[in-house]
Write a protein that holds these residues in place. Structure first.
Motif, PDB file in Angstrom:
ATOM      1  N   HIS A 327       0.829  -1.207   0.000  1.00  0.00           N
ATOM      2  CA  HIS A 327       0.000   0.000   0.000  1.00  0.00           C
ATOM      3  C   HIS A 327       0.863   1.256   0.000  1.00  0.00           C
ATOM      4  CE1 HIS A 327      -3.208   2.798   1.071  1.00  0.00           C
ATOM      5  NE2 HIS A 327      -2.495   3.177   2.118  1.00  0.00           N
ATOM      6  N   ARG A 328       1.912   1.252   0.789  1.00  0.00           N
ATOM      7  CA  ARG A 328       2.797   2.431   0.840  1.00  0.00           C
ATOM      8  C   ARG A 328       3.496   2.638  -0.495  1.00  0.00           C
ATOM      9  NH1 ARG A 328       4.526   3.962   6.635  1.00  0.00           N
ATOM     10  NH2 ARG A 328       3.204   2.647   7.946  1.00  0.00           N
ATOM     11  N   PHE A 329       3.965   1.547  -1.115  1.00  0.00           N
ATOM     12  CA  PHE A 329       4.586   1.669  -2.435  1.00  0.00           C
ATOM     13  C   PHE A 329       3.585   2.232  -3.446  1.00  0.00           C
ATOM     14  CE2 PHE A 329       8.025  -1.884  -1.981  1.00  0.00           C
ATOM     15  CZ  PHE A 329       8.870  -0.993  -1.342  1.00  0.00           C
ATOM     16  N   ALA A 330       2.364   1.704  -3.446  1.00  0.00           N
ATOM     17  CA  ALA A 330       1.368   2.085  -4.454  1.00  0.00           C
ATOM     18  C   ALA A 330       0.951   3.545  -4.328  1.00  0.00           C
ATOM     19  CB  ALA A 330       0.145   1.180  -4.345  1.00  0.00           C
ATOM     20  N   ASP A 332       2.913   5.969  -2.789  1.00  0.00           N
ATOM     21  CA  ASP A 332       4.094   6.814  -2.583  1.00  0.00           C
ATOM     22  C   ASP A 332       4.098   7.432  -1.191  1.00  0.00           C
ATOM     23  OD1 ASP A 332       6.522   7.954  -3.316  1.00  0.00           O
ATOM     24  OD2 ASP A 332       5.586   9.756  -4.150  1.00  0.00           O
ATOM     25  N   LEU A 333       3.820   6.609  -0.183  1.00  0.00           N
ATOM     26  CA  LEU A 333       3.775   7.076   1.195  1.00  0.00           C
ATOM     27  C   LEU A 333       5.125   6.873   1.872  1.00  0.00           C
ATOM     28  CD1 LEU A 333       0.301   5.590   2.203  1.00  0.00           C
ATOM     29  CD2 LEU A 333       0.831   7.954   1.547  1.00  0.00           C
ATOM     30  N   PRO A 334       5.445   7.661   2.884  1.00  0.00           N
ATOM     31  CA  PRO A 334       6.732   7.503   3.582  1.00  0.00           C
ATOM     32  C   PRO A 334       6.852   6.119   4.230  1.00  0.00           C
ATOM     33  CG  PRO A 334       5.671   9.583   4.164  1.00  0.00           C
ATOM     34  CD  PRO A 334       4.652   8.788   3.407  1.00  0.00           C
ATOM     35  N   LEU A 335       8.074   5.633   4.301  1.00  0.00           N
ATOM     36  CA  LEU A 335       8.347   4.356   4.939  1.00  0.00           C
ATOM     37  C   LEU A 335       8.845   4.595   6.361  1.00  0.00           C
ATOM     38  CD1 LEU A 335      10.124   2.413   2.058  1.00  0.00           C
ATOM     39  CD2 LEU A 335       7.705   2.431   2.672  1.00  0.00           C
ATOM     40  N   ALA A 336       8.301   3.839   7.303  1.00  0.00           N
ATOM     41  CA  ALA A 336       8.710   3.976   8.698  1.00  0.00           C
ATOM     42  C   ALA A 336      10.031   3.248   8.930  1.00  0.00           C
ATOM     43  CB  ALA A 336       7.637   3.391   9.609  1.00  0.00           C
ATOM     44  N   PRO A 337      10.923   3.801   9.759  1.00  0.00           N
ATOM     45  CA  PRO A 337      12.181   3.114  10.088  1.00  0.00           C
ATOM     46  C   PRO A 337      11.930   2.012  11.107  1.00  0.00           C
ATOM     47  CG  PRO A 337      12.042   5.163  11.301  1.00  0.00           C
ATOM     48  CD  PRO A 337      10.826   5.130  10.410  1.00  0.00           C
ATOM     49  N   ASP A 338      12.785   0.997  11.078  1.00  0.00           N
ATOM     50  CA  ASP A 338      12.670  -0.091  12.054  1.00  0.00           C
ATOM     51  C   ASP A 338      13.654   0.123  13.195  1.00  0.00           C
ATOM     52  OD1 ASP A 338      14.626  -0.769   9.897  1.00  0.00           O
ATOM     53  OD2 ASP A 338      15.090  -2.408  11.256  1.00  0.00           O
ATOM     54  N   ASP A 339      13.405  -0.565  14.293  1.00  0.00           N
ATOM     55  CA  ASP A 339      14.241  -0.465  15.486  1.00  0.00           C
ATOM     56  C   ASP A 339      15.041  -1.756  15.618  1.00  0.00           C
ATOM     57  OD1 ASP A 339      15.426  -0.111  17.936  1.00  0.00           O
ATOM     58  OD2 ASP A 339      13.559  -0.119  19.084  1.00  0.00           O
ATOM     59  N   MET A 340      16.323  -1.714  15.278  1.00  0.00           N
ATOM     60  CA  MET A 340      17.150  -2.907  15.287  1.00  0.00           C
ATOM     61  C   MET A 340      17.221  -3.555  16.671  1.00  0.00           C
ATOM     62  SD  MET A 340      21.140  -3.359  14.025  1.00  0.00           S
ATOM     63  CE  MET A 340      20.786  -2.593  12.446  1.00  0.00           C
ATOM     64  N   GLN A 349       6.776  -5.201  21.407  1.00  0.00           N
ATOM     65  CA  GLN A 349       7.422  -3.971  20.948  1.00  0.00           C
ATOM     66  C   GLN A 349       8.326  -4.256  19.752  1.00  0.00           C
ATOM     67  OE1 GLN A 349       9.802  -1.991  23.907  1.00  0.00           O
ATOM     68  NE2 GLN A 349      10.311  -0.272  22.573  1.00  0.00           N
ATOM     69  N   GLY A 350       8.180  -3.448  18.728  1.00  0.00           N
ATOM     70  CA  GLY A 350       8.988  -3.627  17.535  1.00  0.00           C
ATOM     71  C   GLY A 350       8.580  -4.838  16.719  1.00  0.00           C
ATOM     72  N   TYR A 351       7.399  -5.383  17.021  1.00  0.00           N
ATOM     73  CA  TYR A 351       6.953  -6.594  16.335  1.00  0.00           C
ATOM     74  C   TYR A 351       5.548  -6.407  15.755  1.00  0.00           C
ATOM     75  CZ  TYR A 351       6.380 -11.638  15.539  1.00  0.00           C
ATOM     76  OH  TYR A 351       6.190 -12.884  14.977  1.00  0.00           O
ATOM     77  N   ILE A 352       4.582  -6.132  16.616  1.00  0.00           N
ATOM     78  CA  ILE A 352       3.219  -5.939  16.109  1.00  0.00           C
ATOM     79  C   ILE A 352       2.694  -4.523  16.372  1.00  0.00           C
ATOM     80  CG2 ILE A 352       2.620  -8.382  16.271  1.00  0.00           C
ATOM     81  CD1 ILE A 352       1.121  -7.748  18.872  1.00  0.00           C
ATOM     82  N   ASP A 353       3.579  -3.613  16.811  1.00  0.00           N
ATOM     83  CA  ASP A 353       3.113  -2.258  17.130  1.00  0.00           C
ATOM     84  C   ASP A 353       3.498  -1.224  16.073  1.00  0.00           C
ATOM     85  OD1 ASP A 353       5.824  -2.369  17.694  1.00  0.00           O
ATOM     86  OD2 ASP A 353       5.667  -1.373  19.651  1.00  0.00           O
ATOM     87  N   TYR A 354       4.012  -1.654  14.919  1.00  0.00           N
ATOM     88  CA  TYR A 354       4.231  -0.710  13.814  1.00  0.00           C
ATOM     89  C   TYR A 354       2.894  -0.480  13.116  1.00  0.00           C
ATOM     90  CZ  TYR A 354       9.320  -1.417  14.161  1.00  0.00           C
ATOM     91  OH  TYR A 354      10.620  -1.459  14.582  1.00  0.00           O
ATOM     92  N   PRO A 355       2.403   0.763  13.083  1.00  0.00           N
ATOM     93  CA  PRO A 355       1.078   1.005  12.497  1.00  0.00           C
ATOM     94  C   PRO A 355       1.092   0.993  10.979  1.00  0.00           C
ATOM     95  CG  PRO A 355       2.035   3.082  13.197  1.00  0.00           C
ATOM     96  CD  PRO A 355       3.006   1.985  13.639  1.00  0.00           C
ATOM     97  N   SER A 356      -0.066   0.714  10.415  1.00  0.00           N
ATOM     98  CA  SER A 356      -0.259   0.883   8.986  1.00  0.00           C
ATOM     99  C   SER A 356      -0.403   2.369   8.677  1.00  0.00           C
ATOM    100  CB  SER A 356      -1.500   0.120   8.524  1.00  0.00           C
ATOM    101  OG  SER A 356      -1.322  -1.253   8.698  1.00  0.00           O
ATOM    102  N   ALA A 357      -0.156   2.731   7.418  1.00  0.00           N
ATOM    103  CA  ALA A 357      -0.279   4.137   7.012  1.00  0.00           C
ATOM    104  C   ALA A 357      -1.736   4.577   7.098  1.00  0.00           C
ATOM    105  CB  ALA A 357       0.246   4.307   5.598  1.00  0.00           C
ATOM    106  N   LYS A 358      -1.960   5.857   7.334  1.00  0.00           N
ATOM    107  CA  LYS A 358      -3.308   6.387   7.520  1.00  0.00           C
ATOM    108  C   LYS A 358      -3.988   6.781   6.233  1.00  0.00           C
ATOM    109  CE  LYS A 358      -2.424   8.053  12.215  1.00  0.00           C
ATOM    110  NZ  LYS A 358      -2.401   9.217  13.120  1.00  0.00           N
ATOM    111  N   SER A 359      -3.235   6.793   5.126  1.00  0.00           N
ATOM    112  CA  SER A 359      -3.869   7.162   3.868  1.00  0.00           C
ATOM    113  C   SER A 359      -3.352   6.294   2.739  1.00  0.00           C
ATOM    114  CB  SER A 359      -3.588   8.641   3.565  1.00  0.00           C
ATOM    115  OG  SER A 359      -2.203   8.894   3.454  1.00  0.00           O
TER     116      SER A 359
END
Length: 359
Positions: A327-330, A332-340, A349-359
């Motif tokens: 969806h983000r690619f399609a 052109d939405l910003p990509l969220a950074p991951d937490d190594m 934390q860092g597993y299922i708490d990354y949200p989907s884009a709002k638009s």
């Protein structure tokens, strides 16, 4: 010109797009290598991938040495995977199980393990992750000829279990310096029997494993992952191009669903390929769908498809923090950074708490 958003047929699997989720070890299983409930939500969130390749999943206790990694050799593990696979399918997704034997990368301090096995008596450099912290790797013993039929049975059982759990197919992990890669490449294979020496001999075990798995799930539901270029966990080859061309041709003859090639860029720096790209030669030797992985973003992926270098692209890290990556690619939405720091922890934390884009 093919688009990354175009559907593609991968053997028996109809994928709605060419954005594959690459296998990602996340260490959210139990100490007994049983999947946990939070994994249901994790995989469900990422069901919009054209195809999910599961985290590397051990085929046996002997072959699994990563703490809190997944297994699929017993009924308890099958039962734990079932709701995960069902959640992906209920969300409209497709998922296959990646079958894993780590070979010499298994530490004997892990519960129930003995001395690790490999193609030859070699030791992986560096230190291993164990439940007791980091420990130096130990020397592996060569896999005996009379043990190879048992290994093939382990792969058959794991493939059968994957079907029982509901997976759409399997991928054989023959990359990244693990057991099958240790047989393929000449820095770790010093055998003088029918599994060592010539290229024909060194690709033999890969062919036998692939054929054994395909007998169980069908060749159109079997894929293989290879990493032809560069040092992976101390495993490398002095002349990889003819080796991996031959491996690709053999897998093409078996008729697997797709070939997945992990090849980093080539610029002479640490962690990169140490020879010019080998994937193009493998592409020429393999007649089925060809997937590339490592260091791709949207633009590089689309270019690879447009140039005919690949039919689909696998994305790993981007799927960690962007569960809705297509969806983000399609859009052109910003990509969220991951937490190594949360890659291999056992919590939400860092597993299922990354949200989907709002638009």
């Amino acid at each position: 010109m093919p688009s990354i958003f175009d559907p593609i047929r991968l053997g028996a699997i109809e994928a709605p797009n060419r954005i594959l989720m690459a296998p990602l070890t996340r260490a959210r299983n139990t100490r007994d290598h049983v999947a946990t409930p939070i994994m249901i939500e994790y995989y469900r969130q990422r069901a919009s991938a054209g195809l999910i390749v599961s985290e590397a999943t051990g085929i046996s206790l002997q072959g699994l040495g990563w703490p809190y990694a997944a297994g699929i050799w017993n009924e308890t593990q099958i039962e734990a995977w079932r709701p995960i696979v069902a959640a992906v399918k209920e969300a409209g997704g497709r998922i296959i199980s990646q079958l894993w034997h780590m070979g010499r990368a298994v530490h004997p301090s892990m519960p129930g393990r003995g001395q690790p096995v490999s193609a030859s008596a070699t030791t992986q450099p560096g230190e291993d992750h164990t439940y007791e912290g980091k420990r130096p790797f130990v020397e592996a013993r060569p896999l005996h000829l009379d043990e190879i039929p048992l290994l093939l049975d382990d792969y058959r059982r794991a493939a059968r279990n994957a079907l029982a759990a509901g997976f759409d197919g399997v991928q054989i992990h023959a990359a990244n310096g693990y057991l099958l890669d240790q047989f393929l490449r000449d820095s770790t294979n010093f055998r003088t029997d029918r599994y060592g020496g010539s290229i024909e001999n060194r690709i033999r075990l890969l062919g036998e494993v692939t054929s054994a798995v395909a007998e169980v799930v069908g060749n159109n539901r079997t894929s293989v992952r290879l990493s032809p270029n560069g040092d992976r966990r101390g495993v490398n080859d002095s002349n990889p191009r003819p080796l991996f061309e031959a491996a690709a041709a053999m897998l093409s003859d078996i008729g697997i669903a797709f070939l997945d090639v992990r090849e980093p860029g080539y610029d002479g720096t640490f962690g990169k390929a140490d020879k010019p790209p080998i994937a193009p030669y493998m592409r020429g030797a393999f007649e089925g769908p060809f997937v590339l992985n490592t260091d791709y973003d949207f633009a590089k992926a689309q270019t690879a498809l447009a140039q005919g270098a690949a039919d689909a692209i696998g994305f790993g890290r981007l799927f960690i923090s962007n569960p809705d990556l297509p969806h983000r690619f399609a859009n052109d939405l910003p990509l969220a950074p991951d937490d190594m720091a949360t890659w291999y922890t056992q919590g939400e934390q860092g597993y299922i708490d990354y949200p989907s884009a709002k638009s």
